[in-house]
Design a protein around this motif. Structure first.
Motif, PDB file in Angstrom:
ATOM      1  N   UNK A  55       6.213   1.641  -1.965  1.00  0.00           N
ATOM      2  CA  UNK A  55       6.280   3.098  -1.903  1.00  0.00           C
ATOM      3  C   UNK A  55       5.013   3.661  -1.298  1.00  0.00           C
ATOM      4  N   UNK A  56       5.140   4.831  -0.689  1.00  0.00           N
ATOM      5  CA  UNK A  56       3.980   5.586  -0.238  1.00  0.00           C
ATOM      6  C   UNK A  56       3.832   6.855  -1.075  1.00  0.00           C
ATOM      7  N   UNK A  57       4.482   6.852  -2.229  1.00  0.00           N
ATOM      8  CA  UNK A  57       4.470   7.968  -3.182  1.00  0.00           C
ATOM      9  C   UNK A  57       3.025   8.379  -3.486  1.00  0.00           C
ATOM     10  N   UNK A  58       2.739   9.671  -3.379  1.00  0.00           N
ATOM     11  CA  UNK A  58       1.377  10.140  -3.679  1.00  0.00           C
ATOM     12  C   UNK A  58       1.044  10.014  -5.165  1.00  0.00           C
ATOM     13  N   UNK A  59       2.061   9.924  -5.986  1.00  0.00           N
ATOM     14  CA  UNK A  59       1.818   9.724  -7.419  1.00  0.00           C
ATOM     15  C   UNK A  59       1.527   8.265  -7.754  1.00  0.00           C
ATOM     16  N   UNK A  60       1.542   7.424  -6.739  1.00  0.00           N
ATOM     17  CA  UNK A  60       1.348   5.996  -6.978  1.00  0.00           C
ATOM     18  C   UNK A  60      -0.120   5.599  -6.890  1.00  0.00           C
ATOM     19  N   UNK A  63      -4.245   1.771  -4.077  1.00  0.00           N
ATOM     20  CA  UNK A  63      -5.182   0.640  -4.119  1.00  0.00           C
ATOM     21  C   UNK A  63      -4.544  -0.615  -4.723  1.00  0.00           C
ATOM     22  N   UNK A  64      -3.456  -0.440  -5.470  1.00  0.00           N
ATOM     23  CA  UNK A  64      -2.744  -1.600  -6.020  1.00  0.00           C
ATOM     24  C   UNK A  64      -1.936  -2.331  -4.946  1.00  0.00           C
ATOM     25  N   UNK A  65      -1.775  -1.676  -3.780  1.00  0.00           N
ATOM     26  CA  UNK A  65      -0.938  -2.275  -2.738  1.00  0.00           C
ATOM     27  C   UNK A  65       0.529  -1.939  -2.903  1.00  0.00           C
ATOM     28  N   UNK A  66       0.809  -0.739  -3.378  1.00  0.00           N
ATOM     29  CA  UNK A  66       2.219  -0.344  -3.547  1.00  0.00           C
ATOM     30  C   UNK A  66       2.897  -0.115  -2.202  1.00  0.00           C
ATOM     31  N   UNK A  67       2.098   0.272  -1.203  1.00  0.00           N
ATOM     32  CA  UNK A  67       2.648   0.507   0.127  1.00  0.00           C
ATOM     33  C   UNK A  67       2.200  -0.581   1.082  1.00  0.00           C
ATOM     34  N   UNK A  68       2.568  -0.501   2.331  1.00  0.00           N
ATOM     35  CA  UNK A  68       3.479   0.498   2.874  1.00  0.00           C
ATOM     36  C   UNK A  68       4.929   0.170   2.549  1.00  0.00           C
ATOM     37  N   UNK A  69       5.803   1.158   2.669  1.00  0.00           N
ATOM     38  CA  UNK A  69       7.224   0.880   2.547  1.00  0.00           C
ATOM     39  C   UNK A  69       7.614  -0.042   3.694  1.00  0.00           C
ATOM     40  N   UNK A 295      -1.619   6.006 -16.379  1.00  0.00           N
ATOM     41  CA  UNK A 295      -1.058   4.776 -15.811  1.00  0.00           C
ATOM     42  C   UNK A 295       0.445   4.904 -15.734  1.00  0.00           C
ATOM     43  N   UNK A 296       0.930   5.541 -14.640  1.00  0.00           N
ATOM     44  CA  UNK A 296       2.389   5.707 -14.527  1.00  0.00           C
ATOM     45  C   UNK A 296       3.014   4.500 -13.846  1.00  0.00           C
ATOM     46  N   UNK A 297       2.581   3.333 -14.288  1.00  0.00           N
ATOM     47  CA  UNK A 297       3.045   2.110 -13.625  1.00  0.00           C
ATOM     48  C   UNK A 297       4.425   1.649 -14.104  1.00  0.00           C
ATOM     49  N   UNK A 298       5.151   2.534 -14.745  1.00  0.00           N
ATOM     50  CA  UNK A 298       6.561   2.252 -15.029  1.00  0.00           C
ATOM     51  C   UNK A 298       7.414   2.650 -13.829  1.00  0.00           C
ATOM     52  N   UNK A 299       6.773   3.200 -12.768  1.00  0.00           N
ATOM     53  CA  UNK A 299       7.519   3.433 -11.519  1.00  0.00           C
ATOM     54  C   UNK A 299       7.940   2.081 -10.943  1.00  0.00           C
ATOM     55  N   UNK A 300       9.073   2.053 -10.284  1.00  0.00           N
ATOM     56  CA  UNK A 300       9.664   0.773  -9.890  1.00  0.00           C
ATOM     57  C   UNK A 300       8.861   0.059  -8.792  1.00  0.00           C
ATOM     58  N   UNK A 301       8.013   0.803  -8.065  1.00  0.00           N
ATOM     59  CA  UNK A 301       7.202   0.155  -7.026  1.00  0.00           C
ATOM     60  C   UNK A 301       5.805  -0.211  -7.523  1.00  0.00           C
ATOM     61  N   UNK A 302       5.484   0.123  -8.776  1.00  0.00           N
ATOM     62  CA  UNK A 302       4.135  -0.126  -9.290  1.00  0.00           C
ATOM     63  C   UNK A 302       3.879  -1.620  -9.482  1.00  0.00           C
ATOM     64  N   UNK A 303       2.603  -1.985  -9.383  1.00  0.00           N
ATOM     65  CA  UNK A 303       2.220  -3.399  -9.493  1.00  0.00           C
ATOM     66  C   UNK A 303       1.029  -3.557 -10.421  1.00  0.00           C
TER      67      UNK A 303
END
Ligand SMILES: [Ca+2]
Ligand SMILES: [Ca+2]
Ligand SMILES: [Cu+2]
Length: 324
Positions: A55-60, A63-69, A295-303
């Protein structure tokens, strides 16, 4: 650039002041347990194909490497609808005599609010950056809050205090394997494209709790309005579109990949398996400790990540298997 915010949600053996050499398994990569293959009955067949990962979600947490899509292609695979339960893990231990790393080290990380007064008096180490994680001697999968606790009423809850190596050993015994991170995310998305959660973009559609996370003020006041302060049974809440339960929240889930915040940017897009080496393994899905405020890392793209020998009260796993 955003700094890598500590994952409040997990503590690593490397960050503790306890001895970090496991006398039983240091350097041991091979896991020797007699197999008791379970077949793929009860598993969910994921058809494979293409999906948009990350995800490129701004709420993400960039730095964890959630993106790029990126578009990822996967071949079909099986995955468990639920995390491995205490009951299932007990069967593995009963059959093999397997000793977890928490048992070998003699301690594991317990969230402070769960520690009894008697046990608290014996606690000497807390994690500096995340002081709600206490080093509890005698904490393990059978005694999740320390030696004076037991899982008696929690056989259908996910097993916790299992390291990546413990998870891999269980999978090997069961004739299964850990999912790759890409497989985990494909399955967790439940057939939806680029949604924030496994069920859509809203955390609580119609005011309804969809997963087990933290409500209230972390780390001292948990209102537990979703019904659970710690783990929930593996089939609590509604499953996603593929029939998978609790991919978001409840417990973090080990994946087979080594963790890197950026390897995947140039990595292969066809059945990726992650970097060839690393220091930490991938965790996905978030846990009952995650809260929107930090820590909203319950988002499905969170790592997230942890060293393969680490265990905590909020890390478990589910198994995957090849389609033969
Ligand atoms: Ca909760
Ligand atoms: Ca989860
Ligand atoms: Cu978290």
């Amino acid at each position: 650039m955003e700094t890598n915010k500590p994952t409040c949600c997990s503590a690593s053996r490397a960050s503790s002041e306890q001895p970090t050499t496991n006398p039983d398994v240091s350097g041991a990569v091979e896991i020797s347990v007699a197999a008791s293959p379970q077949g793929t009955e009860g598993m969910v067949l994921i058809p494979g194909g293409k999906f948009l990962m990350g995800t490129d979600d701004r709420e993400g947490f960039a730095a964890d490497g959630e993106g790029p899509v990126r578009e990822i292609t996967l071949k079909p695979f099986y995955i468990d609808p639920c995390a491995v339960t205490n009951a299932e893990f007990k069967q593995f231990v009963d059959e093999t005599g397997y000793k977890t790393e928490a048992e070998s080290f003699g301690w594991s990380f317990v969230f402070h609010l769960f520690v009894s007064e008697a046990t608290a008096k014996l606690v000497q180490n807390k994690v500096q950056q995340t002081p709600w994680w206490w080093v509890v001697e005698g904490a393990d999968w059978l005694h999740p809050e320390g030696p004076d606790s037991h899982i008696e009423e929690r056989w259908d809850h996910p097993v916790i205090h299992v390291s990546w190596r413990d998870a891999a050993a269980y999978c090997k015994w069961a004739g299964k394997r850990l999912p790759t991170e890409a497989e985990w995310e494909f399955a967790a998305r439940g057939g939806l494209a680029q949604k924030r959660y496994p069920w859509g973009d809203e955390l609580k559609p119609g005011g309804k709790h969809m997963c087990n996370i933290w409500q209230g003020k972390f780390p001292d006041k948990n209102n537990q309005s979703d019904g659970y302060a710690g783990t929930a049974p593996v089939r609590a809440f509604e499953p996603n579109g593929f029939g998978l339960y609790n991919v978001a929240g409840n417990v973090w889930e080990w994946c087979s990949d080594w963790f890197s915040p950026n390897f995947h940017v140039k990595g292969k897009r066809d059945n990726p398996v992650g970097p060839p080496s690393g220091d930490t393994r991938v965790l996905r899905g978030g846990s009952y400790l995650c809260h929107r405020s930090y820590c909203n890392r319950y988002r499905v793209a969170a790592r997230s990540k942890n060293t393969p020998d680490s265990s905590t009260g909020n890390i478990g796993f589910r198994c995957a298997a090849d389609v033969k």
